[in-house]
Design an enzyme around this catalytic site. Structure first.
Site, PDB file in Angstrom:
ATOM      1  N   SER A 135       0.809  -1.107  -0.146  1.00 42.09           N
ATOM      2  CA  SER A 135      -0.004   0.098  -0.089  1.00 42.09           C
ATOM      3  C   SER A 135       0.890   1.260   0.022  1.00 42.09           C
ATOM      4  CB  SER A 135      -0.774  -0.071   1.226  1.00 42.09           C
ATOM      5  OG  SER A 135      -1.371   1.102   1.420  1.00 42.09           O
ATOM      6  N   TYR A 148      -2.352  -0.639  10.496  1.00 39.39           N
ATOM      7  CA  TYR A 148      -2.380  -1.094   9.150  1.00 39.39           C
ATOM      8  C   TYR A 148      -0.798  -0.755   8.383  1.00 39.39           C
ATOM      9  CZ  TYR A 148      -3.554  -1.203   4.121  1.00 39.39           C
ATOM     10  OH  TYR A 148      -3.838  -1.480   2.558  1.00 39.39           O
TER      11      TYR A 148
HETATM   12  N1  LIG Z   1      -8.622  -0.644  -1.811  1.00 38.35           N
HETATM   13  C1  LIG Z   1      -7.534   0.155  -1.239  1.00 38.35           C
HETATM   14  O1  LIG Z   1      -7.902   1.498  -1.331  1.00 38.35           O
HETATM   15  C2  LIG Z   1      -6.278  -0.409  -0.948  1.00 38.35           C
HETATM   16  C3  LIG Z   1      -5.275   0.522  -1.022  1.00 38.35           C
HETATM   17  C4  LIG Z   1      -3.940   0.147  -0.827  1.00 38.35           C
HETATM   18  C5  LIG Z   1      -3.805  -1.111  -0.564  1.00 38.35           C
HETATM   19  N2  LIG Z   1      -4.808  -2.063  -0.602  1.00 38.35           N
HETATM   20  C6  LIG Z   1      -4.566  -3.712  -0.292  1.00 38.35           C
HETATM   21  O2  LIG Z   1      -5.120  -4.407  -1.290  1.00 38.35           O
HETATM   22  C7  LIG Z   1      -5.234  -5.623  -0.866  1.00 38.35           C
HETATM   23  C8  LIG Z   1      -6.614  -6.242  -1.254  1.00 38.35           C
HETATM   24  O3  LIG Z   1      -7.802  -5.325  -0.548  1.00 38.35           O
HETATM   25  P1  LIG Z   1      -8.998  -4.842  -1.405  1.00 38.35           P
HETATM   26  O4  LIG Z   1      -8.810  -3.360  -1.611  1.00 38.35           O
HETATM   27  O5  LIG Z   1      -9.389  -5.698  -2.454  1.00 38.35           O
HETATM   28  O6  LIG Z   1      -9.860  -5.024  -0.016  1.00 38.35           O
HETATM   29  P2  LIG Z   1     -11.165  -5.902   0.314  1.00 38.35           P
HETATM   30  O7  LIG Z   1     -12.328  -5.973  -0.768  1.00 38.35           O
HETATM   31  O8  LIG Z   1     -11.523  -5.786   1.679  1.00 38.35           O
HETATM   32  O9  LIG Z   1     -10.454  -7.406   0.183  1.00 38.35           O
HETATM   33  C9  LIG Z   1      -9.789  -7.826   1.098  1.00 38.35           C
HETATM   34  C10 LIG Z   1      -9.495  -9.438   0.755  1.00 38.35           C
HETATM   35  O10 LIG Z   1      -8.535  -9.798   2.058  1.00 38.35           O
HETATM   36  C11 LIG Z   1      -9.304 -11.003   2.599  1.00 38.35           C
HETATM   37  N3  LIG Z   1      -8.791 -11.090   3.781  1.00 38.35           N
HETATM   38  C12 LIG Z   1      -9.088 -10.359   4.936  1.00 38.35           C
HETATM   39  N4  LIG Z   1      -8.415 -10.842   5.890  1.00 38.35           N
HETATM   40  C13 LIG Z   1      -7.756 -12.184   5.544  1.00 38.35           C
HETATM   41  C14 LIG Z   1      -7.053 -13.089   6.425  1.00 38.35           C
HETATM   42  N5  LIG Z   1      -6.891 -13.089   7.572  1.00 38.35           N
HETATM   43  N6  LIG Z   1      -6.430 -14.117   5.444  1.00 38.35           N
HETATM   44  C15 LIG Z   1      -7.010 -14.191   4.052  1.00 38.35           C
HETATM   45  N7  LIG Z   1      -7.516 -13.185   3.597  1.00 38.35           N
HETATM   46  C16 LIG Z   1      -8.022 -12.077   4.176  1.00 38.35           C
HETATM   47  C17 LIG Z   1     -10.914 -10.509   2.383  1.00 38.35           C
HETATM   48  O11 LIG Z   1     -11.446 -11.762   2.846  1.00 38.35           O
HETATM   49  P3  LIG Z   1     -12.735 -11.518   3.600  1.00 38.35           P
HETATM   50  O12 LIG Z   1     -14.031 -11.313   2.629  1.00 38.35           O
HETATM   51  O13 LIG Z   1     -13.115 -12.997   4.024  1.00 38.35           O
HETATM   52  O14 LIG Z   1     -12.857 -10.482   4.925  1.00 38.35           O
HETATM   53  C18 LIG Z   1     -10.931 -10.251   0.951  1.00 38.35           C
HETATM   54  O15 LIG Z   1     -10.996 -11.360   0.225  1.00 38.35           O
HETATM   55  C19 LIG Z   1      -4.904  -5.423   0.567  1.00 38.35           C
HETATM   56  O16 LIG Z   1      -3.689  -6.274   0.723  1.00 38.35           O
HETATM   57  C20 LIG Z   1      -4.961  -3.994   0.949  1.00 38.35           C
HETATM   58  O17 LIG Z   1      -4.103  -3.891   1.944  1.00 38.35           O
HETATM   59  C21 LIG Z   1      -5.976  -1.660  -0.979  1.00 38.35           C
END
Ligand SMILES: NC(=O)c1ccc[n+]([C@@H]2O[C@H](COP(=O)([O-])OP(=O)(O)OC[C@H]3O[C@@H](n4cnc5c(N)ncnc54)[C@H](OP(=O)(O)O)[C@@H]3O)[C@@H](O)[C@H]2O)c1
Length: 277
Positions: A135, A148
């Site tokens: 991130s 985080y």
């Molecule tokens: N969206 C943003 O703005 C953003 C920005 C920077 C970085 N990121 C990074 O992008 C990645 C994906 O996030 P996203 O934005 O797609 O968010 P998201 O829609 O909330 O998806 C997160 C995913 O991670 C899973 N997860 C949560 N806890 C976990 C665990 N203990 N073990 C395995 N899986 C787990 C969730 O599963 P459940 O549905 O079961 O909870 C979901 O499938 C993350 O690494 C996040 O830090 C996101």
């Protein structure tokens, strides 16, 4: 015909993982996608993706998943996209050590565990790609996101070290640093702040109320927010390029944040960051 390349993608129930698993499949990869909940397997399987359950917070779950994967893949894993994670909001002084530990189990220790289990398979074949969905908060800090931010800073440190240690092995490590991406991330963060932070009892109560408005979707939305395909564009480069980069910032705020951190004196930079939310 050549066998398709194989990739493990974690956190595929929503957002970036759900999108990238499908895009990779469409681009000819054999995708092993993970979710935590049984009910999230179906929609991936309906799209022809091999889906499994795995929770980073539980070592046994990672071990069970990898035992299964070694059988179904015949030991061939070409790439790993560590992606599944969540954001625990809250001022640093309001985070109990257990809450911080939970954040690190999911976002850091679990990723390390899975990576260590995949590496011997890649070493045997003398090739592989490991891509970490970090991130911009893994590079620049953000108020009320200490847990985080710390988990992603730790991930950055471990991953660039691994990258250096793997030089010459045929295995490449890259980090993707997205800024705001449309997903369930903020909705999931909202449930974590309500679950773990004593909002009313905090000296930061007024700030939390403002934060909550943003997390529940009633506050302003970043005009720089992109869709998950923006992450996929750089994931493809990290997987296919002959010389994948160490860092792939995604979105304008992420690129600006990295540049300002490089250019400004630290004190000025942190004072500026004070006003970013
Ligand atoms: N969206 C943003 O703005 C953003 C920005 C920077 C970085 N990121 C990074 O992008 C990645 C994906 O996030 P996203 O934005 O797609 O968010 P998201 O829609 O909330 O998806 C997160 C995913 O991670 C899973 N997860 C949560 N806890 C976990 C665990 N203990 N073990 C395995 N899986 C787990 C969730 O599963 P459940 O549905 O079961 O909870 C979901 O499938 C993350 O690494 C996040 O830090 C996101």
């Amino acid at each position: 015909m050549a066998e398709p390349r194989t990739i493990i993608v974690t956190g595929c129930s929503s957002g970036i993982g759900a999108y990238c698993a499908r895009a990779l499949k469409a681009d000819g990869w054999r995708v092993f996608a993970t979710v935590r909940k049984q009910e999230d397997l179906g929609s991936l399987q309906a799209d022809g993706i091999e889906a499994f359950r795995m929770d980073y917070a539980h070592t046994d779950s990672i071990a069970d998943f990898m035992r299964e994967i070694e059988v179904v893949s015949g030991g061939r894993i070409d790439a790993l996209f560590n992606n599944g994670a969540y954001g625990q909001p809250g001022a640093v002084e309001d985070l109990t050590t257990d809450v911080l530990r939970e954040q690190f189990e999911a976002n850091f220790f679990g990723w390390h565990e899975l990576t260590r289990r995949v590496l011997p398979l890649m070493r045997k074949r003398g090739s592989g790609r490991i891509v970490q969905c970090s991130s911009i908060l893994g590079v620049v800090p953000y108020r009320y996101r200490g847990a985080y931010t710390a988990s992603k800073f730790a991930l950055e440190g471990l991953s660039v070290t691994l990258r250096m240690e793997l030089q010459g092995s045929g295995i490449h490590v890259s980090l993707i640093e997205p800024g705001p991406i449309a997903s369930r991330f903020t909705a999931n963060a909202l449930s974590k702040i309500n679950e773990h932070i004593d909002i009313r009892g905090s000296v930061h109560a007024a700030d939390y109320r403002r934060q909550l408005a943003r997390l529940d979707g009633t506050g302003p939305v970043s005009r720089h927010k992109l869709q998950p395909d923006a992450v996929y564009a750089v994931l493809k480069d990290a997987l296919n390029s002959k010389n994948p980069k160490p860092h792939y910032p995604v979105t304008v705020p992420a690129k600006q944040g990295m540049m300002l951190k490089r250019l400004l004196p630290a004190d000025l930079f942190y004072r500026l960051m004070r006003w970013t939310d």
